[in-house]
Design an enzyme around this catalytic site. Sequence first.
Site, PDB file in Angstrom:
ATOM      1  N   MET A   6      -4.496  -7.327  -6.645  1.00  0.00           N
ATOM      2  CA  MET A   6      -4.019  -8.498  -7.375  1.00  0.00           C
ATOM      3  C   MET A   6      -5.129  -9.356  -7.983  1.00  0.00           C
ATOM      4  O   MET A   6      -4.878 -10.466  -8.443  1.00  0.00           O
ATOM      5  CB  MET A   6      -3.114  -9.356  -6.468  1.00  0.00           C
ATOM      6  CG  MET A   6      -1.854  -8.644  -6.006  1.00  0.00           C
ATOM      7  SD  MET A   6      -0.963  -7.794  -7.341  1.00  0.00           S
ATOM      8  CE  MET A   6      -0.187  -9.199  -8.138  1.00  0.00           C
ATOM      9  N   ARG A   7      -6.353  -8.840  -8.002  1.00  0.00           N
ATOM     10  CA  ARG A   7      -7.455  -9.582  -8.627  1.00  0.00           C
ATOM     11  C   ARG A   7      -7.776  -8.979  -9.982  1.00  0.00           C
ATOM     12  O   ARG A   7      -7.778  -7.758 -10.142  1.00  0.00           O
ATOM     13  CB  ARG A   7      -8.714  -9.457  -7.779  1.00  0.00           C
ATOM     14  CG  ARG A   7      -8.863 -10.516  -6.737  1.00  0.00           C
ATOM     15  CD  ARG A   7     -10.122 -10.244  -5.959  1.00  0.00           C
ATOM     16  NE  ARG A   7     -11.337 -10.658  -6.666  1.00  0.00           N
ATOM     17  CZ  ARG A   7     -11.777 -11.905  -6.727  1.00  0.00           C
ATOM     18  NH1 ARG A   7     -11.120 -12.872  -6.118  1.00  0.00           N
ATOM     19  NH2 ARG A   7     -12.889 -12.207  -7.366  1.00  0.00           N
TER      20      ARG A   7
ATOM     21  N   GLY B  82       0.790  -1.238   0.000  1.00  0.00           N
ATOM     22  CA  GLY B  82       0.000   0.000   0.000  1.00  0.00           C
ATOM     23  C   GLY B  82       0.815   1.276   0.000  1.00  0.00           C
ATOM     24  O   GLY B  82       0.338   2.314   0.472  1.00  0.00           O
TER      25      GLY B  82
ATOM     26  N   ASN C  50      -5.319   2.244 -13.098  1.00  0.00           N
ATOM     27  CA  ASN C  50      -4.325   1.307 -12.573  1.00  0.00           C
ATOM     28  C   ASN C  50      -2.939   1.891 -12.785  1.00  0.00           C
ATOM     29  O   ASN C  50      -2.728   2.694 -13.695  1.00  0.00           O
ATOM     30  CB  ASN C  50      -4.426  -0.044 -13.290  1.00  0.00           C
ATOM     31  CG  ASN C  50      -3.477  -1.075 -12.700  1.00  0.00           C
ATOM     32  OD1 ASN C  50      -3.341  -1.182 -11.476  1.00  0.00           O
ATOM     33  ND2 ASN C  50      -2.773  -1.819 -13.546  1.00  0.00           N
TER      34      ASN C  50
ATOM     35  N   ASN D 278       1.537   3.037  -2.610  1.00  0.00           N
ATOM     36  CA  ASN D 278       0.838   3.970  -3.503  1.00  0.00           C
ATOM     37  C   ASN D 278      -0.388   4.553  -2.803  1.00  0.00           C
ATOM     38  O   ASN D 278      -0.678   5.740  -2.940  1.00  0.00           O
ATOM     39  CB  ASN D 278       0.449   3.288  -4.814  1.00  0.00           C
ATOM     40  CG  ASN D 278       1.627   3.209  -5.763  1.00  0.00           C
ATOM     41  OD1 ASN D 278       2.009   4.200  -6.374  1.00  0.00           O
ATOM     42  ND2 ASN D 278       2.241   2.034  -5.846  1.00  0.00           N
TER      43      ASN D 278
ATOM     44  N   LYS E 269     -16.437 -14.812  -9.676  1.00  0.00           N
ATOM     45  CA  LYS E 269     -15.785 -13.508  -9.792  1.00  0.00           C
ATOM     46  C   LYS E 269     -16.835 -12.410  -9.946  1.00  0.00           C
ATOM     47  O   LYS E 269     -16.743 -11.342  -9.367  1.00  0.00           O
ATOM     48  CB  LYS E 269     -14.879 -13.542 -11.024  1.00  0.00           C
ATOM     49  CG  LYS E 269     -13.840 -12.455 -11.042  1.00  0.00           C
ATOM     50  CD  LYS E 269     -12.898 -12.643 -12.202  1.00  0.00           C
ATOM     51  CE  LYS E 269     -11.578 -13.254 -11.801  1.00  0.00           C
ATOM     52  NZ  LYS E 269     -10.835 -12.478 -10.818  1.00  0.00           N
TER      53      LYS E 269
ATOM     54  N   HIS F 132       1.116   0.737 -13.333  1.00  0.00           N
ATOM     55  CA  HIS F 132       1.949  -0.414 -13.684  1.00  0.00           C
ATOM     56  C   HIS F 132       3.420   0.031 -13.682  1.00  0.00           C
ATOM     57  O   HIS F 132       3.746   1.057 -14.277  1.00  0.00           O
ATOM     58  CB  HIS F 132       1.548  -0.937 -15.072  1.00  0.00           C
ATOM     59  CG  HIS F 132       2.302  -2.158 -15.458  1.00  0.00           C
ATOM     60  ND1 HIS F 132       2.025  -3.396 -14.914  1.00  0.00           N
ATOM     61  CD2 HIS F 132       3.345  -2.332 -16.300  1.00  0.00           C
ATOM     62  CE1 HIS F 132       2.869  -4.283 -15.425  1.00  0.00           C
ATOM     63  NE2 HIS F 132       3.681  -3.664 -16.264  1.00  0.00           N
TER      64      HIS F 132
HETATM   65  C1  GRF Z   1       3.183  -1.143  -7.567  1.00  0.00           C
HETATM   66  O1  GRF Z   1       4.479  -1.357  -8.045  1.00  0.00           O
HETATM   67  C2  GRF Z   1       2.218  -1.006  -8.693  1.00  0.00           C
HETATM   68  O2  GRF Z   1       2.779  -0.456  -9.842  1.00  0.00           O
HETATM   69  C3  GRF Z   1       1.799  -2.426  -8.965  1.00  0.00           C
HETATM   70  O3  GRF Z   1       1.740  -3.022  -7.705  1.00  0.00           O
HETATM   71  C4  GRF Z   1       2.660  -2.362  -6.837  1.00  0.00           C
HETATM   72  C5  GRF Z   1       1.906  -1.994  -5.589  1.00  0.00           C
HETATM   73  O4  GRF Z   1       2.744  -1.506  -4.582  1.00  0.00           O
HETATM   74  N1  GRF Z   1       0.546  -2.464  -9.686  1.00  0.00           N
HETATM   75  P1  GRF Z   1       2.154  -0.876  -3.271  1.00  0.00           P
HETATM   76  O5  GRF Z   1       1.241  -1.917  -2.627  1.00  0.00           O
HETATM   77  O6  GRF Z   1       1.390   0.363  -3.647  1.00  0.00           O
HETATM   78  O7  GRF Z   1       3.327  -0.573  -2.394  1.00  0.00           O
END
Ligand code: GRF
Length: 203
Positions: free
Chosen positions: A90-91, A12, A107, A14, A65, A109
């Site tokens: 992750m889903r 978490g 999202n 981000n 789902k 990436h």
């Molecule tokens: C990040 O690197 C993001 O780009 C990817 O998953 C990671 C999540 O990291 N989709 P965090 O849980 O926000 O630390």
Amino acid sequence: MKTIAVFASGNGTNLQAIIDNIKKNTLKVRLAFVLSDNSAAFALKRAQRAGVKTIFLDPKKFSSKEAYDKEISGYLKDYKVDLVVLAGFMRILSPFFVKKFRNRILNIHPALLPAFKGASAIKDAFIYGAKVTGVTVHFVDEKIDHGPIIAQECLEVKEAEPLDKLEGRIHKLEHDIYPKAIAMIASGGFSVVGRKVVFRKKW
Ligand code: GRF
């Protein structure tokens, strides 16, 4: 002011960057709740610490789902959420959900899409020997790591730099770019034309 919900399965960081920017008022949105499919996600702790509502939905308790995503939809409706922000969720979301929230799910990436899709993008770019990599923020569509690109920033891979250092720099870039990209989308000053996200003003 727009209302967002963040979905996260892991650390978490981000989410933390989003919370911090909301607190500093550099991101002017309301964070309705943080949702996770993982009860042990540190993201849930971060939300609780910040006084943000948390929702844990156990995938094992749903028959499909789509049933899971219908439950999520209910929360989004109840809390009048405008934008869904995926931050290490992750889903894979069902086509039903993606269609319902078209161009309203973001999202992030950790690579320059369409290069290095998938869950180990930083490592994959590193092993491949890429000289340049970066971060992409995009809308979510029916294909994985594929929707229209909102923002991209690159960084050079330094020679002899170990993987963990590169990971650190990528994450720092993510924490900078994601709140900005969310602010741009929340402002509503854009349109999506095919694959292109066209902003009415430069940012
Ligand atoms: C990040 O690197 C993001 O780009 C990817 O998953 C990671 C999540 O990291 N989709 P965090 O849980 O926000 O630390």
